[in-house]
Design a protein around this motif. Structure first.
Motif, PDB file in Angstrom:
ATOM      1  N   ARG A  60      -5.453   2.281  -1.620  1.00  0.00           N
ATOM      2  CA  ARG A  60      -5.321   0.844  -1.802  1.00  0.00           C
ATOM      3  C   ARG A  60      -4.419   0.305  -0.698  1.00  0.00           C
ATOM      4  NH1 ARG A  60      -2.407  -3.406  -3.729  1.00  0.00           N
ATOM      5  NH2 ARG A  60      -3.172  -4.557  -5.538  1.00  0.00           N
ATOM      6  N   THR A  61      -4.731  -0.871  -0.167  1.00  0.00           N
ATOM      7  CA  THR A  61      -3.858  -1.509   0.809  1.00  0.00           C
ATOM      8  C   THR A  61      -2.642  -2.064   0.093  1.00  0.00           C
ATOM      9  OG1 THR A  61      -5.732  -2.107   2.198  1.00  0.00           O
ATOM     10  CG2 THR A  61      -3.699  -3.317   2.553  1.00  0.00           C
ATOM     11  N   LEU A  62      -1.471  -1.695   0.609  1.00  0.00           N
ATOM     12  CA  LEU A  62      -0.230  -2.138  -0.008  1.00  0.00           C
ATOM     13  C   LEU A  62       0.385  -3.249   0.831  1.00  0.00           C
ATOM     14  CD1 LEU A  62       1.125   1.419  -0.837  1.00  0.00           C
ATOM     15  CD2 LEU A  62       0.199  -0.223  -2.470  1.00  0.00           C
ATOM     16  N   GLY A  63       0.510  -4.414   0.240  1.00  0.00           N
ATOM     17  CA  GLY A  63       1.133  -5.544   0.926  1.00  0.00           C
ATOM     18  C   GLY A  63       2.639  -5.431   0.903  1.00  0.00           C
ATOM     19  N   GLU A  64       3.272  -6.320   1.648  1.00  0.00           N
ATOM     20  CA  GLU A  64       4.727  -6.262   1.760  1.00  0.00           C
ATOM     21  C   GLU A  64       5.425  -6.499   0.429  1.00  0.00           C
ATOM     22  OE1 GLU A  64       5.684  -8.964   4.964  1.00  0.00           O
ATOM     23  OE2 GLU A  64       5.731  -7.304   6.377  1.00  0.00           O
ATOM     24  N   GLU A  65       4.724  -7.120  -0.514  1.00  0.00           N
ATOM     25  CA  GLU A  65       5.357  -7.383  -1.809  1.00  0.00           C
ATOM     26  C   GLU A  65       5.646  -6.093  -2.576  1.00  0.00           C
ATOM     27  OE1 GLU A  65       2.249  -8.052  -0.953  1.00  0.00           O
ATOM     28  OE2 GLU A  65       0.903  -8.184  -2.674  1.00  0.00           O
ATOM     29  N   GLU A  76       5.829   0.809  -3.856  1.00  0.00           N
ATOM     30  CA  GLU A  76       5.317   1.119  -5.174  1.00  0.00           C
ATOM     31  C   GLU A  76       3.837   0.770  -5.202  1.00  0.00           C
ATOM     32  OE1 GLU A  76       7.398  -0.781  -8.322  1.00  0.00           O
ATOM     33  OE2 GLU A  76       6.036  -0.018  -9.849  1.00  0.00           O
ATOM     34  N   CYS A  77       3.021   1.732  -5.569  1.00  0.00           N
ATOM     35  CA  CYS A  77       1.590   1.466  -5.660  1.00  0.00           C
ATOM     36  C   CYS A  77       1.245   1.025  -7.077  1.00  0.00           C
ATOM     37  CB  CYS A  77       0.788   2.713  -5.296  1.00  0.00           C
ATOM     38  SG  CYS A  77      -0.984   2.447  -5.476  1.00  0.00           S
ATOM     39  N   PRO A  78       0.695  -0.178  -7.218  1.00  0.00           N
ATOM     40  CA  PRO A  78       0.359  -0.684  -8.557  1.00  0.00           C
ATOM     41  C   PRO A  78      -0.814   0.056  -9.195  1.00  0.00           C
ATOM     42  CG  PRO A  78      -0.424  -2.207  -6.871  1.00  0.00           C
ATOM     43  CD  PRO A  78       0.363  -1.132  -6.157  1.00  0.00           C
ATOM     44  N   GLU A  79      -1.638   0.693  -8.381  1.00  0.00           N
ATOM     45  CA  GLU A  79      -2.766   1.468  -8.908  1.00  0.00           C
ATOM     46  C   GLU A  79      -2.282   2.784  -9.505  1.00  0.00           C
ATOM     47  OE1 GLU A  79      -6.021   0.651  -9.036  1.00  0.00           O
ATOM     48  OE2 GLU A  79      -5.715  -1.300  -8.072  1.00  0.00           O
ATOM     49  N   CYS A  80      -1.428   3.474  -8.729  1.00  0.00           N
ATOM     50  CA  CYS A  80      -0.953   4.792  -9.147  1.00  0.00           C
ATOM     51  C   CYS A  80       0.283   4.687 -10.037  1.00  0.00           C
ATOM     52  CB  CYS A  80      -0.596   5.629  -7.923  1.00  0.00           C
ATOM     53  SG  CYS A  80      -1.958   5.842  -6.769  1.00  0.00           S
ATOM     54  N   ASP A  81       0.920   3.496 -10.034  1.00  0.00           N
ATOM     55  CA  ASP A  81       2.159   3.314 -10.772  1.00  0.00           C
ATOM     56  C   ASP A  81       3.176   4.370 -10.330  1.00  0.00           C
ATOM     57  OD1 ASP A  81       3.825   1.989 -12.486  1.00  0.00           O
ATOM     58  OD2 ASP A  81       3.254   3.170 -14.240  1.00  0.00           O
ATOM     59  N   ALA A  82       3.278   4.528  -9.002  1.00  0.00           N
ATOM     60  CA  ALA A  82       4.169   5.542  -8.455  1.00  0.00           C
ATOM     61  C   ALA A  82       4.707   5.074  -7.104  1.00  0.00           C
ATOM     62  CB  ALA A  82       3.420   6.855  -8.275  1.00  0.00           C
ATOM     63  N   VAL A  83       5.806   5.705  -6.706  1.00  0.00           N
ATOM     64  CA  VAL A  83       6.371   5.419  -5.389  1.00  0.00           C
ATOM     65  C   VAL A  83       5.673   6.315  -4.373  1.00  0.00           C
ATOM     66  CG1 VAL A  83       8.454   5.483  -3.971  1.00  0.00           C
ATOM     67  CG2 VAL A  83       8.593   4.739  -6.353  1.00  0.00           C
ATOM     68  N   VAL A  84       5.152   5.678  -3.333  1.00  0.00           N
ATOM     69  CA  VAL A  84       4.410   6.420  -2.321  1.00  0.00           C
ATOM     70  C   VAL A  84       4.903   6.014  -0.938  1.00  0.00           C
ATOM     71  CG1 VAL A  84       2.351   6.593  -3.765  1.00  0.00           C
ATOM     72  CG2 VAL A  84       2.586   4.668  -2.186  1.00  0.00           C
ATOM     73  N   GLU A  96      -7.534 -14.626   7.335  1.00  0.00           N
ATOM     74  CA  GLU A  96      -6.097 -14.694   7.491  1.00  0.00           C
ATOM     75  C   GLU A  96      -5.531 -13.286   7.596  1.00  0.00           C
ATOM     76  OE1 GLU A  96      -2.797 -16.962   4.939  1.00  0.00           O
ATOM     77  OE2 GLU A  96      -4.769 -17.853   4.791  1.00  0.00           O
ATOM     78  N   GLU A  97      -4.608 -13.100   8.508  1.00  0.00           N
ATOM     79  CA  GLU A  97      -3.968 -11.791   8.655  1.00  0.00           C
ATOM     80  C   GLU A  97      -2.872 -11.642   7.611  1.00  0.00           C
ATOM     81  OE1 GLU A  97      -3.651  -9.258  11.405  1.00  0.00           O
ATOM     82  OE2 GLU A  97      -5.737  -9.663  11.881  1.00  0.00           O
ATOM     83  N   ILE A  98      -3.087 -10.747   6.694  1.00  0.00           N
ATOM     84  CA  ILE A  98      -2.068 -10.489   5.681  1.00  0.00           C
ATOM     85  C   ILE A  98      -1.289  -9.252   6.109  1.00  0.00           C
ATOM     86  CG2 ILE A  98      -1.629  -9.925   3.263  1.00  0.00           C
ATOM     87  CD1 ILE A  98      -4.385 -11.296   2.700  1.00  0.00           C
ATOM     88  N   PRO A  99       0.013  -9.395   6.295  1.00  0.00           N
ATOM     89  CA  PRO A  99       0.790  -8.224   6.708  1.00  0.00           C
ATOM     90  C   PRO A  99       0.776  -7.170   5.613  1.00  0.00           C
ATOM     91  CG  PRO A  99       2.251 -10.061   6.195  1.00  0.00           C
ATOM     92  CD  PRO A  99       0.847 -10.566   6.107  1.00  0.00           C
ATOM     93  N   SER A 100       0.492  -5.944   5.995  1.00  0.00           N
ATOM     94  CA  SER A 100       0.487  -4.878   5.013  1.00  0.00           C
ATOM     95  C   SER A 100       1.287  -3.696   5.527  1.00  0.00           C
ATOM     96  CB  SER A 100      -0.937  -4.451   4.680  1.00  0.00           C
ATOM     97  OG  SER A 100      -1.502  -3.767   5.768  1.00  0.00           O
TER      98      SER A 100
END
Ligand SMILES: [Zn+2]
Length: 52
Positions: free
Chosen positions: A16-21, A39-47, A3-7
């Motif tokens: 890390r791949t960041l999804g639209e969420e 917001e990257c959940p791995e880095c806990d930062a805005v990127v 399935e194509e997940i929009p990222s």
């Protein structure tokens, strides 16, 4: 079958791949292209996601 997940792209720090969420804001650059902050959940930062 996959399935194509929009990222948005990948995190420039941890790749890390960041999804639209994780999208925070979208803006238009001076040259008319679209920029995004997420917001990257791995880095806990805005990127700024980089395209894969
Ligand atoms: Zn990250």
């Amino acid at each position: 079958m996959s399935e194509e997940i929009p990222s948005l792209g990948v995190c420039p720090r941890c790749e890390r791949t960041l999804g639209e969420e994780w999208l925070l804001i979208e803006y238009e650059r001076a040259d008319g292209s679209r920029g995004q902050f997420a917001e990257c959940p791995e880095c806990d930062a805005v990127v700024a996601p980089e395209s894969e």
